[in-house]
Design a protein around this motif. Structure first.
Motif, short mmCIF file in Angstrom:
data_model
loop_
_atom_site.label_atom_id
_atom_site.label_comp_id
_atom_site.label_asym_id
_atom_site.label_seq_id
_atom_site.Cartn_x
_atom_site.Cartn_y
_atom_site.Cartn_z
N ALA A 5 63.81 52.58 51.95
CA ALA A 5 64.12 53.88 51.35
C ALA A 5 65.45 53.81 50.59
CB ALA A 5 64.19 54.94 52.45
N ARG A 6 66.38 53.04 51.11
CA ARG A 6 67.66 52.87 50.38
C ARG A 6 67.42 52.18 49.04
NH1 ARG A 6 71.42 50.57 55.33
NH2 ARG A 6 71.95 52.57 56.29
N ILE A 7 66.50 51.22 49.03
CA ILE A 7 66.19 50.53 47.76
C ILE A 7 65.57 51.52 46.77
CG2 ILE A 7 64.78 48.73 46.68
CD1 ILE A 7 65.11 47.09 49.27
N SER A 8 64.66 52.36 47.25
CA SER A 8 64.06 53.38 46.36
C SER A 8 65.15 54.26 45.76
CB SER A 8 63.10 54.28 47.14
OG SER A 8 61.99 53.57 47.55
N ALA A 9 66.10 54.66 46.61
CA ALA A 9 67.18 55.53 46.14
C ALA A 9 68.03 54.80 45.10
CB ALA A 9 68.04 55.97 47.32
N ALA A 10 68.31 53.51 45.33
CA ALA A 10 69.12 52.74 44.36
C ALA A 10 68.40 52.66 43.02
CB ALA A 10 69.41 51.35 44.92
N ILE A 11 67.09 52.49 43.05
CA ILE A 11 66.31 52.43 41.79
C ILE A 11 66.43 53.77 41.06
CG2 ILE A 11 63.99 52.22 40.81
CD1 ILE A 11 63.33 50.25 43.13
N GLU A 12 66.33 54.85 41.84
CA GLU A 12 66.42 56.20 41.24
C GLU A 12 67.80 56.41 40.59
OE1 GLU A 12 66.50 60.57 43.22
OE2 GLU A 12 65.28 59.12 44.25
N VAL A 13 68.85 56.03 41.29
CA VAL A 13 70.21 56.24 40.76
C VAL A 13 70.43 55.36 39.52
CG1 VAL A 13 72.68 56.05 41.24
CG2 VAL A 13 71.15 56.89 43.02
N LEU A 14 69.97 54.12 39.60
CA LEU A 14 70.17 53.21 38.47
C LEU A 14 69.43 53.73 37.23
CD1 LEU A 14 71.60 50.52 37.92
CD2 LEU A 14 69.43 49.37 38.36
N ALA A 15 68.24 54.29 37.42
CA ALA A 15 67.48 54.85 36.29
C ALA A 15 68.27 56.00 35.67
CB ALA A 15 66.11 55.32 36.77
N GLU A 16 68.88 56.79 36.51
CA GLU A 16 69.69 57.93 36.04
C GLU A 16 70.88 57.44 35.21
OE1 GLU A 16 69.31 61.13 36.52
OE2 GLU A 16 71.29 62.05 36.36
N ILE A 17 71.53 56.39 35.70
CA ILE A 17 72.69 55.82 34.97
C ILE A 17 72.24 55.30 33.61
CG2 ILE A 17 74.38 53.91 35.00
CD1 ILE A 17 74.33 54.16 38.11
N GLU A 18 71.11 54.62 33.61
CA GLU A 18 70.64 53.97 32.39
C GLU A 18 70.10 54.97 31.38
OE1 GLU A 18 70.69 50.44 31.68
OE2 GLU A 18 72.17 50.73 33.25
N THR A 19 69.25 55.89 31.86
CA THR A 19 68.59 56.77 30.88
C THR A 19 69.52 57.86 30.39
OG1 THR A 19 67.61 57.98 32.71
CG2 THR A 19 66.21 56.37 31.64
N ARG A 20 70.40 58.34 31.30
CA ARG A 20 71.27 59.44 30.87
C ARG A 20 72.69 58.97 30.57
NH1 ARG A 20 70.85 64.19 34.66
NH2 ARG A 20 72.15 65.08 33.05
N ARG A 21 72.89 57.65 30.56
CA ARG A 21 74.20 57.04 30.25
C ARG A 21 75.31 57.68 31.08
NH1 ARG A 21 73.76 53.48 26.52
NH2 ARG A 21 72.00 53.53 25.11
N ARG A 22 75.08 57.79 32.37
CA ARG A 22 76.06 58.44 33.22
C ARG A 22 76.94 57.40 33.90
NH1 ARG A 22 74.54 62.60 37.18
NH2 ARG A 22 76.68 63.11 36.65
N PRO A 23 78.23 57.71 34.12
CA PRO A 23 79.05 56.80 34.90
C PRO A 23 78.44 56.62 36.31
CG PRO A 23 80.40 58.49 33.87
CD PRO A 23 78.97 58.88 33.64
#
Ligand SMILES: C[S@@+](CC[C@H](N)C(=O)[O-])C[C@H]1O[C@@H](n2cnc3c(N)ncnc32)[C@H](O)[C@@H]1O
Length: 431
Positions: A5-23
């Motif tokens: 579940a932690r890996i799923s969460a990391a994928i979700e956060v990384l996608a957010e950083i990449e697609t929305r160019r967020r710090p």
């Protein structure tokens, strides 16, 4: 949360950083706010994986043949965490909260993929457009240097000698198993494993009493190499939050006078509380007001001007891995202009015989030797002091073998000195 579940969460956060160019820090914070059930251990593990994925983004994408967040996390688990394909397959089970099962292609790449044919910028995880600059400074060691710059950094502390010795403070922090840093006589290093939270030093009594500061060993060394003498008049021209100001004040044992200023009032603001906590009494903060130059009255009088210059921060990629994918040629150009402006300011402040110490946390020659070369060209009456002389004068002669000497200064690096990539050059006013 389960490891999957932690890996799923990391994928979700990384996608957010990449697609929305967020710090990365903002995206992680928001994820924590909207998933209140996650404990501090979960959040630390997720953040650890997200940061590792950002460090290894290019090589992980290459391994998996895709730039998507899932691929980058998969590649990171294999390359950075050394987890075997079969074990990754068990984590990607598709069960509740776990990531979807591996495709045949993903499984194949995890089992047999390699970086053998990857170009240097992919294997070394850095932006391609920086290849020639980085090769110019690291030469044959480019691959190993960049590999070291893509690893996790330890937590370094500087012991504030105004409030205690390294031995005393080290004993007080015994619960964190600190070890002395190899080069700085003031440093304590605390290692933490992948997914482990760095200890929250800021709430430890040792920190609250002002006995330690969080400061990379390279930054500590830069301040020590500036070698201020106790009676000096020192200008810290880019003082920011005061990391180096505090180190200079301790090196001067609260004697002499340091004038700390910065072009940006907001960056300077935290310095007051930090000076107080550290028991520093020889610093005058000169806050800029409007267009007036806050240190104009010191023109031609400073024994030492420290220029801890605004830079791309390429030497700190271990600690700020998302920043490495955001450096653009345009931002380097802006930094080069700022460096020229601040060095010209320093040249106006230093007295005849006095020194300008130019520091960056960058490994790019343009903003290191390049900026010094520009200053020497614009301002006759200045001369660079050799790095060997700087080391000997500051009592660090034994570091010569570890360091990389450049034309005008010296370069530290994670590979050679186990520090961030700091550059230091000393320039003397000869006339
Ligand atoms: C690397 S940071 C300083 C970090 C700080 N010395 C420390 O150790 O915590 C660079 C600083 O330079 C400042 N700066 C940029 N241009 C400047 C200028 N022309 N004069 C003075 N400061 C400037 C920025 O506002 C920024 O705070």
């Amino acid at each position: 949360m389960t490891p999957a579940a932690r890996i799923s969460a990391a994928i979700e956060v990384l996608a957010e950083i990449e697609t929305r160019r967020r710090p990365a820090a903002d995206a992680l914070k928001d994820w924590g706010m909207s998933h209140r059930f996650a404990g501090s251990g979960d959040r630390a593990a997720i953040a650890g994986l997200v940061y590792d994925a950002l460090r290894r983004k290019a090589s992980a994408s290459w391994l998996m043949g895709s730039e998507g967040a899932r691929a980058v996390v998969l590649g990171t688990l294999r390359l950075e965490r050394g987890i075997a394909a079969a074990e990754i397959g068990r984590l990607f089970s598709g069960e509740r909260f776990a990531p979807a099962p591996l495709s045949d292609e993903e499984r194949g790449r995890l089992e047999t993929g390699s970086l053998e044919r990857a170009p240097p910028h992919v294997a070394g995880d850095f932006p391609e457009w920086l290849t020639s600059s980085l090769a110019a400074v690291f030469g044959e060691e480019l691959a190993s240097e960049m590999g070291a710059l893509a690893r996790r950094a330890p937590l370094d502390l500087r012991v504030n000698t105004l409030k205690g010795s390294r031995e005393l403070v080290g004993a007080e922090l015994a619960h964190l198993s600190p070890v002395p840093t190899p080069h700085s006589p003031l440093g304590l290093r605390i290692a933490h494993g992948p997914g482990e939270r760095a200890p929250s030093i800021q709430s430890d009594p040792v920190f609250l009493k002002g006995q330690v500061e969080i400061q990379d060993e390279g930054s500590q060394l830069a301040a020590l190499l500036a070698a201020p003498r106790p009676r000096d008049q020192v200008v810290d021209l880019c003082a920011g939050g005061g990391g180096k100001t505090l180190a200079l004040a301790a090196a001067m044992d609260n004697h002499g006078q340091i004038y700390a200023t910065d072009a940006d009032q907001r960056r300077l603001a935290p310095i007051h509380a930090r000076l107080e906590r550290a028991g520093v009494r020889n610093v005058q903060v000169r806050t800029p007001r409007g267009k007036a130059d806050a240190v104009q009255d010191l023109a031609g009088r400073a024994d030492l001007v420290l220029v801890d210059a605004p830079c791309t921060g390429t030497g700190t990629w271990r600690r700020n891995p998302d920043s490495k994918w955001r450096v653009r040629p345009g931002s380097l150009e802006v930094r080069l202009k700022e460096q020229a402006a601040v060095l010209d300011r320093a040249a106006a402040l230093v007295r005849p015989g006095g020194r300008i110490v130019y520091v960056t946390c960058s490994v790019l020659p343009e903003e290191n030797d390049g900026a010094v070369a520009g200053l020497l060209e614009r301002r006759p009456g200045l001369a660079a002091i050799s790095a060997a002389e700087t080391l000997t004068a500051a009592g660090f002669g034994q570091m010569a073998d570890a360091l990389r000497f450049t034309r005008y200064g010296l370069q530290m690096s994670p590979l050679r000195t186990g520090t961030d990539g700091f550059y230091v050059a000393v320039i003397q006013r000869t006339a």
